[in-house]
Design a protein around this motif. Structure first.
Motif, PDB file in Angstrom:
ATOM      1  N   HIS A   6      44.050  92.137  86.307  1.00 56.18           N
ATOM      2  CA  HIS A   6      45.409  92.622  86.577  1.00 56.18           C
ATOM      3  C   HIS A   6      46.131  93.008  85.293  1.00 56.18           C
ATOM      4  O   HIS A   6      46.972  93.912  85.294  1.00 56.18           O
ATOM      5  CB  HIS A   6      46.215  91.581  87.360  1.00 56.18           C
ATOM      6  CG  HIS A   6      46.665  90.399  86.570  1.00 56.18           C
ATOM      7  ND1 HIS A   6      45.809  89.372  86.209  1.00 56.18           N
ATOM      8  CD2 HIS A   6      47.886  90.065  86.063  1.00 56.18           C
ATOM      9  CE1 HIS A   6      46.478  88.460  85.521  1.00 56.18           C
ATOM     10  NE2 HIS A   6      47.736  88.858  85.412  1.00 56.18           N
ATOM     11  N   LEU A   7      45.800  92.356  84.168  1.00 63.20           N
ATOM     12  CA  LEU A   7      46.407  92.736  82.890  1.00 63.20           C
ATOM     13  C   LEU A   7      45.756  93.994  82.327  1.00 63.20           C
ATOM     14  O   LEU A   7      46.415  94.780  81.637  1.00 63.20           O
ATOM     15  CB  LEU A   7      46.297  91.581  81.890  1.00 63.20           C
ATOM     16  CG  LEU A   7      47.132  90.342  82.226  1.00 63.20           C
ATOM     17  CD1 LEU A   7      46.922  89.256  81.185  1.00 63.20           C
ATOM     18  CD2 LEU A   7      48.616  90.694  82.327  1.00 63.20           C
ATOM     19  N   TYR A  11      48.692  97.556  81.828  1.00 59.14           N
ATOM     20  CA  TYR A  11      49.067  98.236  80.588  1.00 59.14           C
ATOM     21  C   TYR A  11      48.031  99.301  80.233  1.00 59.14           C
ATOM     22  O   TYR A  11      46.851  99.163  80.534  1.00 59.14           O
ATOM     23  CB  TYR A  11      49.171  97.233  79.443  1.00 59.14           C
ATOM     24  CG  TYR A  11      50.080  96.057  79.719  1.00 59.14           C
ATOM     25  CD1 TYR A  11      51.463  96.202  79.723  1.00 59.14           C
ATOM     26  CD2 TYR A  11      49.557  94.775  79.945  1.00 59.14           C
ATOM     27  CE1 TYR A  11      52.299  95.118  79.952  1.00 59.14           C
ATOM     28  CE2 TYR A  11      50.392  93.689  80.178  1.00 59.14           C
ATOM     29  CZ  TYR A  11      51.756  93.862  80.182  1.00 59.14           C
ATOM     30  OH  TYR A  11      52.586  92.790  80.412  1.00 59.14           O
ATOM     31  N   TRP A  14      45.485  99.131  75.816  1.00 60.75           N
ATOM     32  CA  TRP A  14      44.437  98.239  75.321  1.00 60.75           C
ATOM     33  C   TRP A  14      43.370  98.931  74.468  1.00 60.75           C
ATOM     34  O   TRP A  14      42.906  98.336  73.476  1.00 60.75           O
ATOM     35  CB  TRP A  14      43.762  97.512  76.487  1.00 60.75           C
ATOM     36  CG  TRP A  14      44.637  96.563  77.238  1.00 60.75           C
ATOM     37  CD1 TRP A  14      44.928  96.577  78.568  1.00 60.75           C
ATOM     38  CD2 TRP A  14      45.334  95.416  76.709  1.00 60.75           C
ATOM     39  NE1 TRP A  14      45.771  95.536  78.900  1.00 60.75           N
ATOM     40  CE2 TRP A  14      46.035  94.807  77.779  1.00 60.75           C
ATOM     41  CE3 TRP A  14      45.447  94.855  75.436  1.00 60.75           C
ATOM     42  CZ2 TRP A  14      46.819  93.670  77.621  1.00 60.75           C
ATOM     43  CZ3 TRP A  14      46.233  93.720  75.271  1.00 60.75           C
ATOM     44  CH2 TRP A  14      46.903  93.143  76.349  1.00 60.75           C
ATOM     45  N   GLU A  78      52.346  90.830  75.913  1.00 60.49           N
ATOM     46  CA  GLU A  78      51.976  91.344  77.225  1.00 60.49           C
ATOM     47  C   GLU A  78      51.663  90.229  78.225  1.00 60.49           C
ATOM     48  O   GLU A  78      51.642  90.460  79.433  1.00 60.49           O
ATOM     49  CB  GLU A  78      50.738  92.244  77.114  1.00 60.49           C
ATOM     50  CG  GLU A  78      50.914  93.424  76.199  1.00 60.49           C
ATOM     51  CD  GLU A  78      50.428  93.141  74.773  1.00 60.49           C
ATOM     52  OE1 GLU A  78      49.788  94.021  74.183  1.00 60.49           O
ATOM     53  OE2 GLU A  78      50.710  92.032  74.278  1.00 60.49           O
ATOM     54  N   PHE A  79      51.371  89.025  77.732  1.00 60.81           N
ATOM     55  CA  PHE A  79      51.029  87.910  78.612  1.00 60.81           C
ATOM     56  C   PHE A  79      52.255  87.129  79.072  1.00 60.81           C
ATOM     57  O   PHE A  79      52.138  86.269  79.943  1.00 60.81           O
ATOM     58  CB  PHE A  79      50.086  86.931  77.893  1.00 60.81           C
ATOM     59  CG  PHE A  79      48.770  87.521  77.453  1.00 60.81           C
ATOM     60  CD1 PHE A  79      48.355  88.790  77.862  1.00 60.81           C
ATOM     61  CD2 PHE A  79      47.921  86.800  76.617  1.00 60.81           C
ATOM     62  CE1 PHE A  79      47.152  89.324  77.441  1.00 60.81           C
ATOM     63  CE2 PHE A  79      46.710  87.326  76.202  1.00 60.81           C
ATOM     64  CZ  PHE A  79      46.321  88.580  76.616  1.00 60.81           C
ATOM     65  N   ILE A  84      55.397  90.781  82.055  1.00 60.89           N
ATOM     66  CA  ILE A  84      54.548  91.149  83.186  1.00 60.89           C
ATOM     67  C   ILE A  84      55.405  91.576  84.370  1.00 60.89           C
ATOM     68  O   ILE A  84      55.158  92.607  85.002  1.00 60.89           O
ATOM     69  CB  ILE A  84      53.629  89.977  83.579  1.00 60.89           C
ATOM     70  CG1 ILE A  84      52.567  89.752  82.490  1.00 60.89           C
ATOM     71  CG2 ILE A  84      52.963  90.240  84.922  1.00 60.89           C
ATOM     72  CD1 ILE A  84      51.733  88.505  82.702  1.00 60.89           C
TER      73      ILE A  84
END
Length: 303
Positions: A6-7, A11, A14, A78-79, A84
């Motif tokens: 899902h991450l 975004y 990466w 981002e975590f 999120i």
């Protein structure tokens, strides 16, 4: 550990954390090696805590009494839960950059996951934003979260002297011009980008624009380069000054981003690299950790 699916999907930036530049095992010159070793240990422990959480492990996640007791941001911004939530909320707008940018600034300005659930999102329609303002003014308090502070003093003598009016009226009035400017950029640094935006935006709110341009880089990496010169906030500045001696901290983090620190997270099997933005955040969180270890600083308990 492979980055969760899902991450990966949330975004778009990466790939630049994999192959932006040649990664070196050599340290930048003039580095305080003892301090860097402490920072590396802190970074690895924070990453390990995150890994345990996402794997479904039960607490405690660490034997470090400070990291176990107090709240810290993740090594990768981002975590963070709020980041999120913001990007998930605006995901349907990713193909409409002016509208996405307008609402990302609103979200970062409120620093709240709950308030947008009541207000909905901004638009470029004046009548719709008048209704938005009514919902914002009637939303439960506190309307604004604690992570970021908006300097209300900068707008008190303007035509939109409250945060609510500034959001509902000033942001839609200027954000299309700002978006048009950003869309001309080819991997501009956040350091330079903030300076370019201020005349168009009309107010010197550098901290908020730094936050929003980071978000831009996550979704539109063709415009913003997180491996270039990066603004150093007051929370990170003491760490970077001690770490790099006479080196300009905004450039030191660029040097550090070329250094091969393995964080143990991969994207499609390739190791994720720390950017200049990541290193700036690490400097801030390490300072919090050091202060708390000495019994100082703001004591925000982990829940």
């Amino acid at each position: 550990m492979e980055l969760p699916a899902h991450l990966k999907a949330l975004y778009r930036h990466w790939p630049l954390h994999l192959a932006y530049s040649e990664i070196s095992s050599d340290l930048p010159t003039g580095i305080d090696l003892a301090l860097l070793s402490q920072i590396e240990s802190f970074t690895h422990e924070r990453i390990n805590i995150w890994k345990k959480k996402v794997s479904g492990a039960q607490p405690p996640y660490t034997t470090d009494p400070i990291l176990d007791k107090y709240r810290f941001c993740n090594i990768f911004r981002e975590f963070d839960r709020q980041t999120i939530a913001f990007h998930e909320l605006l995901n349907p707008l990713r193909d409409n950059f002016p509208l996405w940018l307008l609402n990302m600034f609103y979200l970062r300005m409120t620093a709240s996951i709950e308030t947008p659930k009541v207000t909905g999102l901004l638009s470029y329609d004046a009548a719709e934003n008048a209704e938005f303002l009514k919902r914002l003014l009637s939303s439960p308090r506190p309307r604004f979260g604690t992570p970021y502070i908006f300097p209300v003093s900068t707008i008190m003598r303007s035509n939109t002297p409250t945060r609510e009016e500034f959001i509902a009226y000033h942001l839609p009035a200027v954000m299309k011009s700002v978006a048009k400017e950003i869309e001309t950029w080819n991997k501009v640094s956040v350091f330079d980008g903030v300076k370019k935006i201020t005349p168009l935006f009309g107010y010197n709110i550098n901290f908020l624009w730094t936050e929003v341009l980071i978000d831009v880089a996550y979704q539109y990496p063709e415009h913003i380069n997180l491996f270039a010169q990066f603004p150093i906030g007051p929370g990170s500045l003491p760490t970077m000054k001690h770490l790099g001696n006479a080196k300009d901290p905004s450039l030191l983090v660029v040097d550090l981003s070329q250094y091969s620190l393995d964080v143990g997270i991969t994207f499609n099997g390739e190791p994720l690299r720390l950017s200049a933005e990541n290193w700036e955040g690490i400097g801030c969180e390490f300072r919090k950790y050091t202060n708390l270890s000495l019994g100082n600083g703001r004591k925000r308990l982990y829940k």
